[in-house]
Design a protein around this motif. Structure first.
Motif, PDB file in Angstrom:
ATOM      1  N   VAL A 462       0.884  -1.171   0.000  1.00 33.66           N
ATOM      2  CA  VAL A 462       0.000   0.000   0.000  1.00 33.66           C
ATOM      3  C   VAL A 462       0.918   1.216   0.000  1.00 33.66           C
ATOM      4  O   VAL A 462       1.396   1.670   1.044  1.00 33.66           O
ATOM      5  N   ILE A 463       1.203   1.734  -1.190  1.00 34.52           N
ATOM      6  CA  ILE A 463       2.211   2.773  -1.373  1.00 34.52           C
ATOM      7  C   ILE A 463       1.524   4.102  -1.675  1.00 34.52           C
ATOM      8  O   ILE A 463       0.806   4.221  -2.674  1.00 34.52           O
ATOM      9  N   ILE A 464       1.708   5.076  -0.824  1.00 33.05           N
ATOM     10  CA  ILE A 464       1.194   6.420  -1.068  1.00 33.05           C
ATOM     11  C   ILE A 464       2.374   7.261  -1.539  1.00 33.05           C
ATOM     12  O   ILE A 464       3.183   7.744  -0.744  1.00 33.05           O
ATOM     13  N   ASP A 465       2.489   7.432  -2.867  1.00 38.18           N
ATOM     14  CA  ASP A 465       3.646   8.142  -3.417  1.00 38.18           C
ATOM     15  C   ASP A 465       3.240   9.164  -4.475  1.00 38.18           C
ATOM     16  O   ASP A 465       4.033   9.551  -5.329  1.00 38.18           O
ATOM     17  N   LYS A 466       1.988   9.563  -4.437  1.00 35.77           N
ATOM     18  CA  LYS A 466       1.471  10.628  -5.291  1.00 35.77           C
ATOM     19  C   LYS A 466       0.569  11.504  -4.428  1.00 35.77           C
ATOM     20  O   LYS A 466       0.208  11.126  -3.308  1.00 35.77           O
ATOM     21  N   PRO A 467       0.201  12.691  -4.926  1.00 39.43           N
ATOM     22  CA  PRO A 467      -0.707  13.539  -4.137  1.00 39.43           C
ATOM     23  C   PRO A 467      -1.951  12.766  -3.685  1.00 39.43           C
ATOM     24  O   PRO A 467      -2.500  11.956  -4.439  1.00 39.43           O
ATOM     25  N   PHE A 468      -2.354  13.015  -2.438  1.00 41.41           N
ATOM     26  CA  PHE A 468      -3.475  12.264  -1.890  1.00 41.41           C
ATOM     27  C   PHE A 468      -4.351  13.169  -1.022  1.00 41.41           C
ATOM     28  O   PHE A 468      -3.918  14.204  -0.531  1.00 41.41           O
ATOM     29  N   MET A 469      -5.573  12.754  -0.884  1.00 49.21           N
ATOM     30  CA  MET A 469      -6.544  13.385   0.005  1.00 49.21           C
ATOM     31  C   MET A 469      -6.555  12.606   1.308  1.00 49.21           C
ATOM     32  O   MET A 469      -6.314  11.397   1.325  1.00 49.21           O
ATOM     33  N   PHE A 470      -6.836  13.306   2.416  1.00 52.61           N
ATOM     34  CA  PHE A 470      -6.894  12.587   3.688  1.00 52.61           C
ATOM     35  C   PHE A 470      -8.013  13.121   4.567  1.00 52.61           C
ATOM     36  O   PHE A 470      -8.529  14.224   4.367  1.00 52.61           O
ATOM     37  N   MET A 471      -8.399  12.293   5.529  1.00 50.28           N
ATOM     38  CA  MET A 471      -9.388  12.659   6.546  1.00 50.28           C
ATOM     39  C   MET A 471      -8.913  12.140   7.890  1.00 50.28           C
ATOM     40  O   MET A 471      -8.250  11.105   7.957  1.00 50.28           O
ATOM     41  N   ILE A 472      -9.290  12.838   8.937  1.00 47.31           N
ATOM     42  CA  ILE A 472      -9.160  12.320  10.293  1.00 47.31           C
ATOM     43  C   ILE A 472     -10.553  12.370  10.881  1.00 47.31           C
ATOM     44  O   ILE A 472     -11.160  13.444  10.971  1.00 47.31           O
ATOM     45  N   ARG A 473     -11.081  11.231  11.241  1.00 41.12           N
ATOM     46  CA  ARG A 473     -12.488  11.179  11.628  1.00 41.12           C
ATOM     47  C   ARG A 473     -12.697  10.284  12.835  1.00 41.12           C
ATOM     48  O   ARG A 473     -11.869   9.418  13.146  1.00 41.12           O
ATOM     49  N   ASP A 474     -13.825  10.508  13.492  1.00 41.16           N
ATOM     50  CA  ASP A 474     -14.270   9.637  14.565  1.00 41.16           C
ATOM     51  C   ASP A 474     -14.648   8.304  13.919  1.00 41.16           C
ATOM     52  O   ASP A 474     -15.508   8.254  13.039  1.00 41.16           O
ATOM     53  N   LYS A 475     -14.009   7.243  14.346  1.00 47.30           N
ATOM     54  CA  LYS A 475     -14.209   5.956  13.682  1.00 47.30           C
ATOM     55  C   LYS A 475     -15.636   5.441  13.847  1.00 47.30           C
ATOM     56  O   LYS A 475     -16.159   4.734  12.987  1.00 47.30           O
ATOM     57  N   ASN A 476     -16.282   5.808  14.949  1.00 50.03           N
ATOM     58  CA  ASN A 476     -17.627   5.303  15.219  1.00 50.03           C
ATOM     59  C   ASN A 476     -18.710   6.140  14.554  1.00 50.03           C
ATOM     60  O   ASN A 476     -19.601   5.618  13.900  1.00 50.03           O
ATOM     61  N   THR A 477     -18.661   7.465  14.733  1.00 49.04           N
ATOM     62  CA  THR A 477     -19.712   8.335  14.193  1.00 49.04           C
ATOM     63  C   THR A 477     -19.435   8.782  12.771  1.00 49.04           C
ATOM     64  O   THR A 477     -20.332   9.284  12.092  1.00 49.04           O
ATOM     65  N   LYS A 478     -18.178   8.659  12.318  1.00 48.12           N
ATOM     66  CA  LYS A 478     -17.708   9.124  11.007  1.00 48.12           C
ATOM     67  C   LYS A 478     -17.713  10.647  10.894  1.00 48.12           C
ATOM     68  O   LYS A 478     -17.579  11.194   9.785  1.00 48.12           O
ATOM     69  N   ASN A 479     -17.864  11.358  12.009  1.00 44.36           N
ATOM     70  CA  ASN A 479     -17.726  12.810  11.967  1.00 44.36           C
ATOM     71  C   ASN A 479     -16.297  13.162  11.580  1.00 44.36           C
ATOM     72  O   ASN A 479     -15.336  12.669  12.176  1.00 44.36           O
ATOM     73  N   ILE A 480     -16.164  14.028  10.571  1.00 41.71           N
ATOM     74  CA  ILE A 480     -14.844  14.375  10.054  1.00 41.71           C
ATOM     75  C   ILE A 480     -14.304  15.570  10.822  1.00 41.71           C
ATOM     76  O   ILE A 480     -14.818  16.679  10.702  1.00 41.71           O
ATOM     77  N   TRP A 481     -13.257  15.354  11.602  1.00 41.94           N
ATOM     78  CA  TRP A 481     -12.623  16.450  12.349  1.00 41.94           C
ATOM     79  C   TRP A 481     -11.724  17.268  11.426  1.00 41.94           C
ATOM     80  O   TRP A 481     -11.657  18.479  11.541  1.00 41.94           O
ATOM     81  N   PHE A 482     -11.005  16.602  10.548  1.00 45.97           N
ATOM     82  CA  PHE A 482     -10.111  17.294   9.625  1.00 45.97           C
ATOM     83  C   PHE A 482     -10.165  16.614   8.265  1.00 45.97           C
ATOM     84  O   PHE A 482     -10.337  15.391   8.173  1.00 45.97           O
ATOM     85  N   THR A 483      -9.997  17.404   7.207  1.00 47.05           N
ATOM     86  CA  THR A 483      -9.808  16.830   5.877  1.00 47.05           C
ATOM     87  C   THR A 483      -8.880  17.754   5.105  1.00 47.05           C
ATOM     88  O   THR A 483      -8.773  18.948   5.412  1.00 47.05           O
TER      89      THR A 483
END
Length: 505
Positions: A462-483
């Motif tokens: 699983v190689i991330i070696d190009k521009p990528f999008m990301f999220m940091i979220r509550d795993k249970n509620t899926k509320n996105i704290w950061f993207t």
């Protein structure tokens, strides 16, 4: 009020005949009181003994009962003026209530304009809307949750069309509550009031922010930005400093400042090792190759998952669980299209579909081999411009803004509107974990693996070696704290010395 003032010599109970009959004769009776909490039965008869904002009431067998459907009423009917039927726009306010104009005549705003009862959900495109509007092919970060909290606090002070425009994008459902955890997790709301304006601020608004958002309310002389900035620095775990310039606070029209601040400083559930960090090739969107500081590990654990197909590589990694809160990091790298093109089209539904396809690294015989670049950056969102593009217009207009639930001074120079909306976010992604923080500020102004035979392991790459999008979220509620997005990770030439082995001599 010209042409509207009536002298009322006695209490008149006005009950139009059309409201005094049950609307469902011959069948099971239905009425407004069944939907209340606590609920009340429907009356068998139709003798009205009391009327309130919910509807008409009778008494049968010594108990209250409801008559008829819910009345969407207005104060002006008792004064001889109709209710406004097609608008919630406020043209004038007096002691009786809020007035509109339809067909050239005065009308009273219905109770429903200021007391929405129907649940309105957040626009599903809200979380990624700012990602799309500021899709400039550079590192970007913001907190949808922080922006939503700030808008919700503003919404509590809004009426009429100002309320409706905010409601269309964030809805009126309650947000989840998070408890701050010392040095690991923080979420705080604040209301700063200029001391010379505090007499105009309605106690009901202050109480609402305290009760619904646990907001800290501070009266301040607004001599400079130090008090607000110190509060923000504290609530972001020291990550965001000097958020506001002195001149913003010192502006004599600045009357209130709404703030949401949130932050996390969390370790990975399965940390990377420093000795596995090296310079690796990262392919930028313009075709340039750079040597990026890249973390790597081979892992088999339930807290790390992936998904790969011809179009996407997806990686999710759990952060360490703190109290009852479990957060996860999600990276999404498009393979056959540029990240900027992918961002233009991404939806919550698409993310939900990816979630269904994730494979636990624990289920792979040899686990998975991860490579992902290290990154650290800060981003300032053009929040005011973006909110206007989303349809929040009236709040920023000194003429159209209707924030009478915050304050309703007689002096038109003290009428409130939103002068500016600011958002800053900061993130550091490293071997140990994630440090991230965001703050939203609304400036309100006055108008003035299993054992097996020995063999060579073959983990899934699983190689991330190009521009990528990301999220940091509550795993249970899926509320996105950061993207956000990463186009330019840390350069290895800037970091390599920190990873050279130390021999102690």
């Amino acid at each position: 009020m010209n042409n509207l003032t009536l002298f009322i010599l006695g209490l008149v109970l006005y009950t139009p005949a059309c409201f005094s009959k049950n609307s469902n004769p011959g069948g099971e009776k239905k009425c407004f009181s069944q939907k209340l909490n606590p609920s009340y039965p429907c009356c068998e008869g139709d003798v009205v003994v009391y009327v309130d904002k919910d509807g008409e009431w009778g008494v049968e067998n010594g108990n209250w009962c409801g008559i008829g459907g819910v009345i969407d009423s207005c104060f002006s009917v008792a004064l001889g003026y109709p209710c406004c039927e097609s608008s919630c726009n406020v043209y004038y306010t007096d002691n009786d209530g809020e007035w509109g104009v339809e067909n050239g005549n005065w009308c009273g705003l219905k109770d429903s304009c200021n007391s929405p009862t129907d649940l309105v959900l957040k626009d599903p495109s809200f979380d990624f809307a700012f990602l799309k509007m500021e899709n400039k092919k550079k590192n970007m970060l913001y907190s949808p949750l922080s922006i939503e909290y700030a808008l919700k606090m503003l919404q509590e002070g809004a009426n009429g069309n100002t309320y409706s425009e905010i409601n269309k994008i964030v809805g009126n459902e309650e947000l989840p509550k998070y408890i701050s955890l010392d040095k690991n997790l923080s979420l705080a709301n604040g209301l700063f009031i200029r001391n010379t304006y505090s007499e105009y601020v309605k106690p009901s608004y202050v109480s609402t922010l305290r009760d619904k958002f646990y907001a800290e309310v501070v009266e301040d002389e607004f001599n400079d930005a130090s008090n607000v900035n110190e509060w923000i620095e504290d609530k972001t775990l020291g990550i965001i400093k000097d958020m506001l310039r002195d001149d913003i606070v010192q502006n004599p029209r600045t009357s209130l400042i709404l703030v949401n601040a949130l932050a996390m400083d969390m370790k990975w559930a399965y940390p990377f090792r420093d000795e596995s960090t090296h310079g690796r090739t990262f392919y930028k969107e313009n075709g340039q190759e750079i040597e990026a500081t890249t973390l790597s590990t081979t892992i088999s654990a339930n807290g790390v998952s992936y998904y790969k197909d011809d179009d996407l590589t997806v990686l999710t990694m759990d952060l360490k669980k703190y109290s009852e809160f479990q957060f996860e990091f999600v990276a999404i790298m498009p393979k056959n299209e540029n990240l900027s093109s992918f961002v233009e089209k991404v939806t919550r539904e698409q993310i939900d579909e990816i979630d269904e396809k994730l494979i636990s690294s624990y289920d792979e015989r040899d686990g998975i081999y991860i490579r992902i670049p290290k990154f650290k950056f800060q981003y300032d969102l053009e929040l005011k411009k973006d909110l206007i593009n989303l349809g929040v217009n009236d709040a920023f207009s000194p003429i159209k803004a209707d924030l009478k639930k915050i304050a309703d001074p007689e002096d038109p120079d003290k009428k409130l509107y939103v002068g500016d909306a600011l958002h800053k976010a900061d993130i550091e992604f490293s071997e140990e974990g994630i440090k991230a923080a965001a703050v939203t500020v609304i400036i309100i102004m006055a108008a003035g693996a299993a054992p097996g035979p020995r063999r060579e392991p073959q983990p899934v790459n699983v190689i991330i070696d190009k521009p990528f999008m990301f999220m940091i979220r509550d795993k249970n509620t899926k509320n996105i704290w950061f993207t956000g997005t990463v186009y330019e990770p840390n350069l290895w030439e800037d970091d390599w010395e920190a990873y050279e082995p130390s021999y102690g001599y």
